[in-house]
Design a protein around this motif. Structure first.
Motif: not given
Length: 320
Positions: A99-124
């Motif tokens: 994933e690091l050596t190629g285009p990331s999901a944020l660069e590869r996926l269309p904006a509309e699809e990225l918006l549909g895949r967004l979720h809140p994540l709890v991080v310590d």
């Protein structure tokens, strides 16, 4: 019990670690946690990328960071199924490197699809490599941040401030992420009851976003109990990303439920290698207050002034 805090040398023992990838101690044991940490580092070594590990993040010599959330998810699922979770770690790390050596999901996926895949994540906050990493992520509970994360085919990736700015307005993105989470199926919901009046609800599942449902706890209570949350709020716990439990305060059942929920939270936190918090929290609209502390080797209830007023109100109200 976070798995990635104590650093150990990998050189000279990588072969021993690989020999244990089939079988070995369970992931929930102390030795299993240690082995998981070493497996992660050895897997990166296989790709010529020595890393240091803190919290849920591995950092290589060039300062590049790798989220280990998918590694934890895959290892946990394999361990529960009695499978070789060591081999799964190697495969997941290989995917992170690709994933690091190629285009990331944020660069590869269309904006509309990225918006549909967004979720809140709890991080310590204690697991972050540096405090500035969460400057764009608001607190969802004391010591815990709400990051926006993309659930991509290659795994979960948290958004940086720059990622959010590229994708859209941060406030609108957070609203979208919470709505997306509301739309996810609740995998398991159970009600814990006892003859002493104890009652609390437990939501659990395989999704790392499960604990993030605390971001709309008032609506969640209404959805699962059929009653709106009252002005006293709710007591809740999130021992791992996969579990969220709450008791809606509606009467004297708070007293036994408070003790039972505290025991449940501590037990569940101790059972998982990727725990979030063993503490109890009090949810009010726009505010979350932690109710327990760890002092002298014991968990103790800390009665905030506002919470004391709730307890006194229950005592003074007949029939509640």
């Amino acid at each position: 019990m976070a798995p990635f805090h104590v650093e150990e040398m990998v050189d000279g023992i990588a072969g021993e670690v690989r020999a244990h990838r089939a079988g070995g101690p369970g992931l929930t044991t102390a030795e299993g946690v240690r082995l998981l940490r070493l497996l992660v580092r050895a897997a990166f070594d296989d790709h010529g990328l020595p890393v240091t590990v803190a919290g849920d993040v591995a950092t290589d010599g060039q300062g590049r960071q790798y989220s280990l959330l998918t590694v934890l998810e895959a290892a946990r699922a394999a361990d529960l199924a009695g499978e070789d979770w060591g081999a799964v770690v190697a495969a997941e790390v290989a995917e992170l490197v690709r994933e690091l050596t190629g285009p990331s999901a944020l660069e590869r996926l269309p904006a509309e699809e990225l918006l549909g895949r967004l979720h809140p994540l709890v991080v310590d906050a204690a697991t972050l490599p540096f405090p500035e990493a969460a400057a764009h992520a608001p607190f969802v509970a004391p010591g815990f941040h709400e990051f926006l994360a993309v659930d991509a085919p290659q795994g979960t990736r948290t958004l940086s401030r720059a990622d959010e700015e590229r994708l859209g307005d941060p406030v609108a993105l957070r609203f979208q992420a919470r709505n997306n989470l509301r739309g996810l199926l609740i995998e398991r919901h159970e009600v814990v009851r006892d003859q002493d009046g104890t009652r609390f609800d437990v939501v659990s599942g395989s999704s790392v976003f499960t604990a993030g449902r605390m971001t709309y706890l008032d609506d969640l209570v209404d959805e699962l109990t059929g009653l709106p949350l009252g002005p006293e709020g709710a007591v809740f716990a999130f021992p791992s990303r996969y579990q969220l439990a709450f008791h809606a305060i509606r009467g004297r059942s708070l007293y036994p439920s408070l003790a039972a929920l505290a025991r449940w939270a501590r037990t569940r936190y101790a059972e998982v290698p990727d725990g979030l918090s063993p503490h109890l929290h009090w949810w009010l609209p726009g505010e979350v207050i932690r109710l327990t502390d760890y002092q002298d080797g014991e968990y103790v209830l800390r009665i905030a002034h506002e919470f004391k007023a709730v307890l006194e109100g229950l005592e003074a109200t007949p029939g509640r």
